[in-house]
Design an enzyme around this catalytic site. Sequence first.
Site, PDB file in Angstrom:
ATOM      1  N   SER A 131       1.085  -1.128   0.026  1.00 39.43           N
ATOM      2  CA  SER A 131      -0.056  -0.006  -0.084  1.00 39.43           C
ATOM      3  C   SER A 131       0.709   1.181  -0.023  1.00 39.43           C
ATOM      4  CB  SER A 131      -1.026   0.089   1.180  1.00 39.43           C
ATOM      5  OG  SER A 131      -1.856  -1.108   1.352  1.00 39.43           O
ATOM      6  N   ARG A 268     -33.590 -25.566  -9.733  1.00 40.74           N
ATOM      7  CA  ARG A 268     -33.358 -26.294  -8.479  1.00 40.74           C
ATOM      8  C   ARG A 268     -34.790 -26.481  -7.607  1.00 40.74           C
ATOM      9  NH1 ARG A 268     -30.660 -30.343  -5.296  1.00 40.74           N
ATOM     10  NH2 ARG A 268     -31.034 -29.658  -3.067  1.00 40.74           N
ATOM     11  N   GLU A 364      -4.119  -3.498  -7.225  1.00 41.06           N
ATOM     12  CA  GLU A 364      -4.101  -2.065  -7.739  1.00 41.06           C
ATOM     13  C   GLU A 364      -4.747  -1.000  -6.677  1.00 41.06           C
ATOM     14  OE1 GLU A 364      -5.297  -1.178 -11.676  1.00 41.06           O
ATOM     15  OE2 GLU A 364      -4.612  -3.102 -12.388  1.00 41.06           O
TER      16      GLU A 364
HETATM   17  C1  FAD Z   1      -2.606 -11.793  -7.048  1.00 45.69           C
HETATM   18  C2  FAD Z   1      -1.864 -10.299  -7.017  1.00 45.69           C
HETATM   19  C3  FAD Z   1      -1.390  -9.616  -8.184  1.00 45.69           C
HETATM   20  C4  FAD Z   1      -0.847  -8.611  -8.167  1.00 45.69           C
HETATM   21  N1  FAD Z   1      -0.351  -7.935  -9.221  1.00 45.69           N
HETATM   22  C5  FAD Z   1       0.333  -6.990  -9.044  1.00 45.69           C
HETATM   23  C6  FAD Z   1       0.954  -6.401 -10.261  1.00 45.69           C
HETATM   24  O1  FAD Z   1       0.945  -6.960 -11.315  1.00 45.69           O
HETATM   25  N2  FAD Z   1       1.807  -5.298  -9.968  1.00 45.69           N
HETATM   26  C7  FAD Z   1       2.143  -4.670  -8.934  1.00 45.69           C
HETATM   27  O2  FAD Z   1       2.736  -3.845  -8.674  1.00 45.69           O
HETATM   28  N3  FAD Z   1       1.427  -5.187  -7.661  1.00 45.69           N
HETATM   29  C8  FAD Z   1       0.479  -6.093  -7.779  1.00 45.69           C
HETATM   30  N4  FAD Z   1      -0.011  -6.670  -6.792  1.00 45.69           N
HETATM   31  C9  FAD Z   1       0.386  -5.993  -5.382  1.00 45.69           C
HETATM   32  C10 FAD Z   1      -0.967  -5.348  -4.922  1.00 45.69           C
HETATM   33  O3  FAD Z   1      -1.261  -4.178  -5.566  1.00 45.69           O
HETATM   34  C11 FAD Z   1      -0.807  -5.266  -3.353  1.00 45.69           C
HETATM   35  O4  FAD Z   1      -0.921  -6.703  -2.836  1.00 45.69           O
HETATM   36  C12 FAD Z   1      -1.748  -4.361  -2.769  1.00 45.69           C
HETATM   37  O5  FAD Z   1      -1.428  -2.943  -3.129  1.00 45.69           O
HETATM   38  C13 FAD Z   1      -1.638  -4.427  -0.967  1.00 45.69           C
HETATM   39  O6  FAD Z   1      -0.291  -4.378  -0.824  1.00 45.69           O
HETATM   40  P1  FAD Z   1       0.090  -5.561   0.334  1.00 45.69           P
HETATM   41  O7  FAD Z   1      -0.232  -6.704  -0.127  1.00 45.69           O
HETATM   42  O8  FAD Z   1       1.634  -5.503   0.442  1.00 45.69           O
HETATM   43  O9  FAD Z   1      -0.731  -5.258   1.788  1.00 45.69           O
HETATM   44  P2  FAD Z   1      -0.351  -4.306   2.900  1.00 45.69           P
HETATM   45  O10 FAD Z   1      -0.074  -2.840   2.155  1.00 45.69           O
HETATM   46  O11 FAD Z   1       0.694  -4.655   3.735  1.00 45.69           O
HETATM   47  O12 FAD Z   1      -1.611  -3.922   3.556  1.00 45.69           O
HETATM   48  C14 FAD Z   1      -2.252  -5.063   4.478  1.00 45.69           C
HETATM   49  C15 FAD Z   1      -3.359  -4.474   4.819  1.00 45.69           C
HETATM   50  O13 FAD Z   1      -3.553  -3.416   5.765  1.00 45.69           O
HETATM   51  C16 FAD Z   1      -4.423  -2.333   5.095  1.00 45.69           C
HETATM   52  N5  FAD Z   1      -3.556  -0.907   4.969  1.00 45.69           N
HETATM   53  C17 FAD Z   1      -2.409  -0.578   4.567  1.00 45.69           C
HETATM   54  N6  FAD Z   1      -2.343   0.713   4.734  1.00 45.69           N
HETATM   55  C18 FAD Z   1      -3.291   1.205   5.283  1.00 45.69           C
HETATM   56  C19 FAD Z   1      -3.801   2.449   5.488  1.00 45.69           C
HETATM   57  N7  FAD Z   1      -3.194   3.510   5.456  1.00 45.69           N
HETATM   58  N8  FAD Z   1      -4.980   2.690   5.769  1.00 45.69           N
HETATM   59  C20 FAD Z   1      -6.010   1.614   6.214  1.00 45.69           C
HETATM   60  N9  FAD Z   1      -5.669   0.339   5.823  1.00 45.69           N
HETATM   61  C21 FAD Z   1      -4.232   0.275   5.405  1.00 45.69           C
HETATM   62  C22 FAD Z   1      -4.523  -2.614   3.594  1.00 45.69           C
HETATM   63  O14 FAD Z   1      -5.619  -2.426   3.150  1.00 45.69           O
HETATM   64  C23 FAD Z   1      -4.504  -4.257   3.774  1.00 45.69           C
HETATM   65  O15 FAD Z   1      -5.858  -4.750   4.259  1.00 45.69           O
HETATM   66  C24 FAD Z   1      -0.500  -8.042  -6.799  1.00 45.69           C
HETATM   67  C25 FAD Z   1      -1.159  -8.618  -5.549  1.00 45.69           C
HETATM   68  C26 FAD Z   1      -1.783  -9.852  -5.768  1.00 45.69           C
HETATM   69  C27 FAD Z   1      -2.178 -10.469  -4.414  1.00 45.69           C
END
Ligand code: FAD
Length: 399
Positions: A131, A268, A364
Site C-alpha cells: 500500500s 433447483r 491495484e
Molecule cells: C494476485 C496479485 C497480483 C498482483 N499484481 C500486481 C502487479 O501486477 N503489479 C504490482 O505492482 N503489484 C501487484 N500486486 C500487489 C498489490 O497491489 C498489493 O498486494 C496491494 O497493493 C496491497 O499491498 P500488500 O499486499 O503489501 O498489503 P499491505 O499494504 O501490507 O496491507 C495489508 C492490509 O493493511 C491495510 N492498510 C495498509 N495501509 C493502510 C492505510 N493507510 N489505511 C488503512 N488500511 C491500510 C490494507 O488495506 C490491507 O488490508 C498484486 C497482488 C496480488 C495478491
Amino acid sequence: MDELLTKENLDYRGRAREVAEKYVRPIAAELDREARYPWEIVERLKEYQLMGEWIPKEYGGGGGGVLNLCIIVEELSRACGGVGVAYAVNALGSFPIIFGGTEDQKQRWLPDIAKGQRLISFGLSEPTAGSDAASLKTRAERNGAFYVLNGDKKWNTNGGAAEIYTIFCVTNPERGTRGISAIVAEKGMPGFEIGRKEDLMGIRCVSVHNLHFRNCRIPEGNLLGGKEGLGFAHAMQTLDFARPGVAAQAVGLAQGALELALEYARGREQFGQAIASFQGLQWMLADMATQVEAARQLVYYSARLLDAGAKNVSKIAAMAKVFATDTAMKVTTDAVQIFGGYGYCKDYPIEKYMRDAKITQIYEGTNQIQRLVIARNLIKESASMEPKLAEMKEPAAVS
Ligand SMILES: Cc1cc2nc3c(=O)[nH]c(=O)nc-3n(C[C@H](O)[C@H](O)[C@H](O)COP(=O)(O)OP(=O)(O)OC[C@H]3O[C@@H](n4cnc5c(N)ncnc54)[C@H](O)[C@@H]3O)c2cc1C
C-alpha cells in the site's frame, strides 16, 4: 442499456463476448485447476483484434480508450476472472509507456504489445512496499550509458508470460517520490531473474511471480521519458486509468455469477417448487442485479470521464474500483449461497467466481486505500468550496 453504447462499444463487446463464450468458458475450470496460462486465449484475442485496444492507433493499437477496455475486460471476466486480468494487465503495464515514454520508446515497444506479439507487466509492488508504494527500495544507479538495477519485485502479474516489464525504482533516494523512475526491463537481460510463481486462491491461470534484479545493466535509453524522477507520477496516473479496468473485471465476475445463480434457482427444486419461487431468494436476486447494474454504470461513467480527458479523476476511478469490487465480493458470495451446498464444491463453477472476486478488492490498491483516496479528495474539494457554516461562531452544543 445497449441504447447508450456506441456502435464501436457494441462491436468490441460482440467480439469479446464471442471469445469469452466460445473459447474461454469451456476451459475456465481447467485453466483454474491446472493454474495454466491461457496462451490459446491470447491467440484468439489476437485473431479477434482485441489485443492492444487501448494503444493509440499511431502505434498499431485500436485507439479504443478506457470504456472499450472496460467492456472487453467485463466480457472476458464474465466467463473467467483470470483471463480478464491476464488481458487487462497488458494495459496496466503499457500505460506508463503511453503517458511517459519518449517517441522512440513508444515506437520501440507499443507496436509489439498492440499486436500481442509480446506481453507486458507492471512492477511497482515489493515485499515490503505494498500500500505504501512510495517506500519501494529497488535501486537503479547510473553507470555510463546504463542503469544498474538491484532489488526484488513482488506480485508481478503476467510475470512469467510477459517479455516487457515496466519497473519502478529509486534513482535518487534523497528526493522521495521525485526520486522514483520507471525503467523498462526485458526478459533475458543478464541479472534479471523471474522468481517464484505464486499459488493463488483465485485468478489461478495468470502467472504472478517475484522478479529479481542483481546488477542488471539496463541501457539508459530504457529510462521512461528519458528523465529521472517521473516514475511515481506516471505510476499514479496509470492507476487512475487502470482502476476502472479492475472494476470492470469485478462487474464481469458479478454479472457471470448472477446469471449462474438465476439459472440454478430456476432449475433447483425444494418443497416441491423451484427455489426461484421463494421470496427470500427473489429479494436476494433483485438486490444482486441492482448492485451489478449500479456498479456497471459507475465503471462506465468513470471510463467515459477518462476518455473525455477529465482532470482530477483519482476520486471517481477509486469510487468505481471500490464499489464494483465490493459488489463483486457480495454478489459472488450470495450466488454461492443460492447454490447451497452445491455452491461450496467444485461440481459447479460458482465457487471460482467467489475466489476470483476476492483479489479485485486487494490489487491495484486495496479498498482501504481507495477509500483513503476518495476521502482525501473529498476533504480537499470541501476546503476549496465557499463556506456555508460561516455564521456559526461556535460548534453546535451537543445535548
Ligand atoms: C494476485 C496479485 C497480483 C498482483 N499484481 C500486481 C502487479 O501486477 N503489479 C504490482 O505492482 N503489484 C501487484 N500486486 C500487489 C498489490 O497491489 C498489493 O498486494 C496491494 O497493493 C496491497 O499491498 P500488500 O499486499 O503489501 O498489503 P499491505 O499494504 O501490507 O496491507 C495489508 C492490509 O493493511 C491495510 N492498510 C495498509 N495501509 C493502510 C492505510 N493507510 N489505511 C488503512 N488500511 C491500510 C490494507 O488495506 C490491507 O488490508 C498484486 C497482488 C496480488 C495478491
